[in-house]
Motif scaffolding. Sequence first.
Motif, mmCIF file in Angstrom:
data_model
loop_
_atom_site.group_PDB
_atom_site.id
_atom_site.type_symbol
_atom_site.label_atom_id
_atom_site.label_comp_id
_atom_site.label_asym_id
_atom_site.label_seq_id
_atom_site.Cartn_x
_atom_site.Cartn_y
_atom_site.Cartn_z
ATOM 1 N N TYR A 95 0.739 -1.200 0.012
ATOM 2 C CA TYR A 95 -0.044 -0.048 0.178
ATOM 3 C C TYR A 95 0.961 1.318 -0.019
ATOM 4 O O TYR A 95 1.957 1.169 0.973
ATOM 5 N N LYS A 102 -6.469 5.628 5.772
ATOM 6 C CA LYS A 102 -6.612 5.209 7.477
ATOM 7 C C LYS A 102 -6.262 3.830 7.426
ATOM 8 O O LYS A 102 -6.451 2.968 6.565
ATOM 9 N N GLU A 104 -6.436 0.715 10.277
ATOM 10 C CA GLU A 104 -6.968 0.234 11.447
ATOM 11 C C GLU A 104 -5.899 -0.932 12.150
ATOM 12 O O GLU A 104 -5.763 -1.957 11.437
ATOM 13 N N ARG A 117 -5.593 -3.542 9.093
ATOM 14 C CA ARG A 117 -6.607 -3.312 7.970
ATOM 15 C C ARG A 117 -6.303 -1.938 7.237
ATOM 16 O O ARG A 117 -6.156 -0.785 8.004
ATOM 17 N N VAL A 118 -6.305 -1.758 6.120
ATOM 18 C CA VAL A 118 -5.999 -0.748 5.506
ATOM 19 C C VAL A 118 -6.946 -0.140 4.560
ATOM 20 O O VAL A 118 -7.632 -0.841 3.806
ATOM 21 N N ILE A 119 -7.456 1.354 4.754
ATOM 22 C CA ILE A 119 -8.676 1.835 4.167
ATOM 23 C C ILE A 119 -7.979 2.934 2.900
ATOM 24 O O ILE A 119 -7.315 3.725 3.321
ATOM 25 N N LYS A 120 -8.217 2.355 1.819
ATOM 26 C CA LYS A 120 -7.614 3.273 0.670
ATOM 27 C C LYS A 120 -8.416 4.294 0.332
ATOM 28 O O LYS A 120 -9.641 4.479 0.700
ATOM 29 N N LYS A 123 -12.185 4.350 -0.668
ATOM 30 C CA LYS A 123 -13.101 3.975 0.352
ATOM 31 C C LYS A 123 -13.105 2.551 0.342
ATOM 32 O O LYS A 123 -14.019 1.607 0.961
ATOM 33 N N THR A 124 -12.255 1.580 -0.250
ATOM 34 C CA THR A 124 -12.377 0.223 -0.114
ATOM 35 C C THR A 124 -11.335 -0.307 1.045
ATOM 36 O O THR A 124 -10.283 0.254 1.371
ATOM 37 N N LYS A 125 -11.902 -1.137 1.649
ATOM 38 C CA LYS A 125 -11.036 -1.613 2.898
ATOM 39 C C LYS A 125 -10.353 -3.062 2.669
ATOM 40 O O LYS A 125 -11.092 -3.771 1.914
ATOM 41 N N SER A 126 -9.362 -3.126 2.933
ATOM 42 C CA SER A 126 -8.612 -4.258 2.815
ATOM 43 C C SER A 126 -9.205 -5.524 3.716
ATOM 44 O O SER A 126 -9.818 -5.260 4.690
ATOM 45 N N PRO A 128 -9.005 -7.901 6.797
ATOM 46 C CA PRO A 128 -8.294 -7.756 8.189
ATOM 47 C C PRO A 128 -6.959 -8.847 7.994
ATOM 48 O O PRO A 128 -7.398 -10.048 8.209
#
Length: 160
Positions: A95, A102, A104, A117-120, A123-126, A128
């Motif tokens: 990333y 953000k 997490e 967890r990476v928020i790109k 607005k897509t979350k990877s 966890p």
Amino acid sequence: MKKYRQPFYKTYIMVFLGTIIITSAILFPIIVEHFNLALSNGVEIDYLIKISILFFVPYIIFIIFITVYNCFYVVVSNSGIDIINGIIPFIRKKYLYRDIIKVEIGNKGGFSQNYIRVIKSNKTKSLPLVICLVSKEDCMSILNDIKSYGIDIEITGHLK
């Protein structure tokens, strides 16, 4: 570039044994029940051994999948964050800081391990990813390094 990784063998053995115990507790009663049912119906033991292989192949695949999924570590560089699998290193996710909104880091509680967890920016979350190869002290150091690049951090639960 900083690698955050604790000794591999300690966590790997714990995750592998835990996975075997949990999977065995779920699957073995079912297998034994079917085995006894077949024996009581007069099925030959050679046939049952051949059929039991069909039960054990998915069982082994499931154990390998769970073990591999639970062993990630984090590498923080100047350009971004790499999350790398400790067992199969070519399973990695990179990333870049310019794409991240953000990060997490947290723990769901109980016997669960820390996850990231990476928020790109779109607005897509990877997923966890369980970072059990990273110690609690290193998790805090990762957070400080990522904050220094201006990324928002969210901590959920208590880090172990």
